[in-house]
Design a protein around this motif. Sequence first.
Motif, PDB file in Angstrom:
ATOM      1  N   THR A 111      -4.471   3.337   0.550  1.00 56.67           N
ATOM      2  CA  THR A 111      -5.134   3.612   1.658  1.00 56.67           C
ATOM      3  C   THR A 111      -5.997   2.392   2.198  1.00 56.67           C
ATOM      4  O   THR A 111      -6.441   2.066   3.266  1.00 56.67           O
ATOM      5  N   GLU A 112      -6.345   1.445   1.249  1.00 55.94           N
ATOM      6  CA  GLU A 112      -7.374   0.506   1.397  1.00 55.94           C
ATOM      7  C   GLU A 112      -6.660  -0.663   2.106  1.00 55.94           C
ATOM      8  O   GLU A 112      -7.238  -1.515   2.868  1.00 55.94           O
ATOM      9  N   ASN A 113      -5.188  -0.693   2.100  1.00 54.01           N
ATOM     10  CA  ASN A 113      -4.568  -1.761   2.691  1.00 54.01           C
ATOM     11  C   ASN A 113      -2.958  -1.352   2.822  1.00 54.01           C
ATOM     12  O   ASN A 113      -2.186  -1.990   2.094  1.00 54.01           O
ATOM     13  N   LEU A 114      -2.788  -0.292   3.902  1.00 56.96           N
ATOM     14  CA  LEU A 114      -1.388  -0.028   3.829  1.00 56.96           C
ATOM     15  C   LEU A 114      -0.485  -0.990   4.267  1.00 56.96           C
ATOM     16  O   LEU A 114       0.562  -0.982   3.834  1.00 56.96           O
ATOM     17  N   GLU A 115      -0.991  -1.894   5.223  1.00 53.09           N
ATOM     18  CA  GLU A 115       0.124  -2.983   5.748  1.00 53.09           C
ATOM     19  C   GLU A 115       0.334  -3.680   4.578  1.00 53.09           C
ATOM     20  O   GLU A 115       1.760  -3.978   4.326  1.00 53.09           O
ATOM     21  N   LYS A 116      -0.512  -4.179   3.860  1.00 48.02           N
ATOM     22  CA  LYS A 116      -0.164  -5.103   2.472  1.00 48.02           C
ATOM     23  C   LYS A 116       0.845  -4.289   1.274  1.00 48.02           C
ATOM     24  O   LYS A 116       1.620  -4.845   1.074  1.00 48.02           O
ATOM     25  N   CYS A 117       0.417  -3.066   1.340  1.00 44.33           N
ATOM     26  CA  CYS A 117       1.157  -2.286   0.309  1.00 44.33           C
ATOM     27  C   CYS A 117       2.714  -1.962   0.842  1.00 44.33           C
ATOM     28  O   CYS A 117       3.566  -1.834   0.000  1.00 44.33           O
ATOM     29  N   ARG A 121       6.335  -4.099  -4.761  1.00 48.62           N
ATOM     30  CA  ARG A 121       7.262  -4.147  -6.377  1.00 48.62           C
ATOM     31  C   ARG A 121       6.035  -4.529  -7.362  1.00 48.62           C
ATOM     32  O   ARG A 121       6.449  -4.085  -8.457  1.00 48.62           O
ATOM     33  N   LEU A 122       5.139  -5.460  -6.970  1.00 50.71           N
ATOM     34  CA  LEU A 122       4.347  -5.899  -7.919  1.00 50.71           C
ATOM     35  C   LEU A 122       3.180  -5.042  -8.291  1.00 50.71           C
ATOM     36  O   LEU A 122       2.494  -4.981  -9.456  1.00 50.71           O
ATOM     37  N   ILE A 123       2.597  -4.448  -7.246  1.00 50.61           N
ATOM     38  CA  ILE A 123       1.496  -3.525  -7.205  1.00 50.61           C
ATOM     39  C   ILE A 123       1.410  -2.062  -7.247  1.00 50.61           C
ATOM     40  O   ILE A 123       1.146  -1.331  -8.274  1.00 50.61           O
ATOM     41  N   VAL A 124       2.316  -1.753  -6.378  1.00 54.36           N
ATOM     42  CA  VAL A 124       2.153  -0.093  -5.895  1.00 54.36           C
ATOM     43  C   VAL A 124       3.128   0.498  -6.812  1.00 54.36           C
ATOM     44  O   VAL A 124       3.061   1.406  -7.433  1.00 54.36           O
ATOM     45  N   ASP A 125       4.653  -0.220  -6.998  1.00 49.56           N
ATOM     46  CA  ASP A 125       5.488   0.361  -7.599  1.00 49.56           C
ATOM     47  C   ASP A 125       4.975   0.490  -9.361  1.00 49.56           C
ATOM     48  O   ASP A 125       5.447   2.019  -9.705  1.00 49.56           O
ATOM     49  N   PRO A 126       4.538  -0.288  -9.930  1.00 53.09           N
ATOM     50  CA  PRO A 126       3.958   0.243 -11.238  1.00 53.09           C
ATOM     51  C   PRO A 126       3.054   1.242 -11.294  1.00 53.09           C
ATOM     52  O   PRO A 126       3.285   2.142 -12.495  1.00 53.09           O
ATOM     53  N   MET A 127       2.095   1.379 -10.404  1.00 51.04           N
ATOM     54  CA  MET A 127       1.254   2.537 -10.318  1.00 51.04           C
ATOM     55  C   MET A 127       2.066   3.830 -10.064  1.00 51.04           C
ATOM     56  O   MET A 127       1.691   4.954 -10.759  1.00 51.04           O
ATOM     57  N   LEU A 128       2.823   3.781  -9.214  1.00 52.25           N
ATOM     58  CA  LEU A 128       3.738   4.981  -8.723  1.00 52.25           C
ATOM     59  C   LEU A 128       4.511   5.444  -9.954  1.00 52.25           C
ATOM     60  O   LEU A 128       4.702   6.633 -10.379  1.00 52.25           O
ATOM     61  N   GLU A 129       5.034   4.475 -10.734  1.00 50.61           N
ATOM     62  CA  GLU A 129       6.050   4.712 -11.848  1.00 50.61           C
ATOM     63  C   GLU A 129       5.125   5.539 -12.834  1.00 50.61           C
ATOM     64  O   GLU A 129       5.603   6.433 -13.502  1.00 50.61           O
ATOM     65  N   ALA A 130       3.779   5.164 -13.070  1.00 54.23           N
ATOM     66  CA  ALA A 130       3.025   5.685 -14.148  1.00 54.23           C
ATOM     67  C   ALA A 130       2.591   7.182 -13.758  1.00 54.23           C
ATOM     68  O   ALA A 130       2.674   8.114 -14.476  1.00 54.23           O
ATOM     69  N   LEU A 131       2.447   7.172 -12.513  1.00 51.93           N
ATOM     70  CA  LEU A 131       2.210   8.641 -11.866  1.00 51.93           C
ATOM     71  C   LEU A 131       3.617   9.442 -12.090  1.00 51.93           C
ATOM     72  O   LEU A 131       3.198  10.570 -12.514  1.00 51.93           O
ATOM     73  N   LEU A 132       4.516   9.036 -11.842  1.00 54.37           N
ATOM     74  CA  LEU A 132       5.718   9.964 -11.907  1.00 54.37           C
ATOM     75  C   LEU A 132       6.003  10.164 -13.458  1.00 54.37           C
ATOM     76  O   LEU A 132       6.438  11.377 -13.688  1.00 54.37           O
ATOM     77  N   VAL A 133       5.923   9.349 -14.213  1.00 52.98           N
ATOM     78  CA  VAL A 133       6.004   9.539 -15.728  1.00 52.98           C
ATOM     79  C   VAL A 133       4.941  10.580 -16.131  1.00 52.98           C
ATOM     80  O   VAL A 133       5.526  11.654 -16.845  1.00 52.98           O
TER      81      VAL A 133
END
Length: 123
Positions: free
Chosen positions: A90-96, A103-115
């Motif tokens: 939400t801080e930077n939707l366009e950048k995300c 791939r570098l920032i959001v996906d690892p965070m998403l993966e941690a949440l999914l696990v």
Amino acid sequence: MTGLRFFVGSAGGNKDMTAVLEPARAMFLGLIVERIMALEVYRKLVRHGKNPQDEVAKIADIAHKISGVGATLGFFRTGQLAAALDHTITENLEKCADPEYFRLIVDPMLEALLVEMESLLDT
């Protein structure tokens, strides 16, 4: 839930906090599989879809819901991971929505949440 063991109800009597929250916890856990599947679909659409910004926003929306309820119901780690993901997006939707940033920032965070969410299926 040791810190929240007892709850004073509106009638003034003490109720065991676990008993009070158990239906909500069961509902939250019941939605875990559905939310995992939705997050996985949106993840793929961000990578390969025509409108990644919309899909990233949907990921943030789910993360927001999880963060708002998870910690309240005693799923503190899940709530924290979801809140961090929601905040990042939400801080930077366009950048995300940029594939490389995702791939570098959001996906690892998403993966941690999914696990973490998958670990709740064992509870």
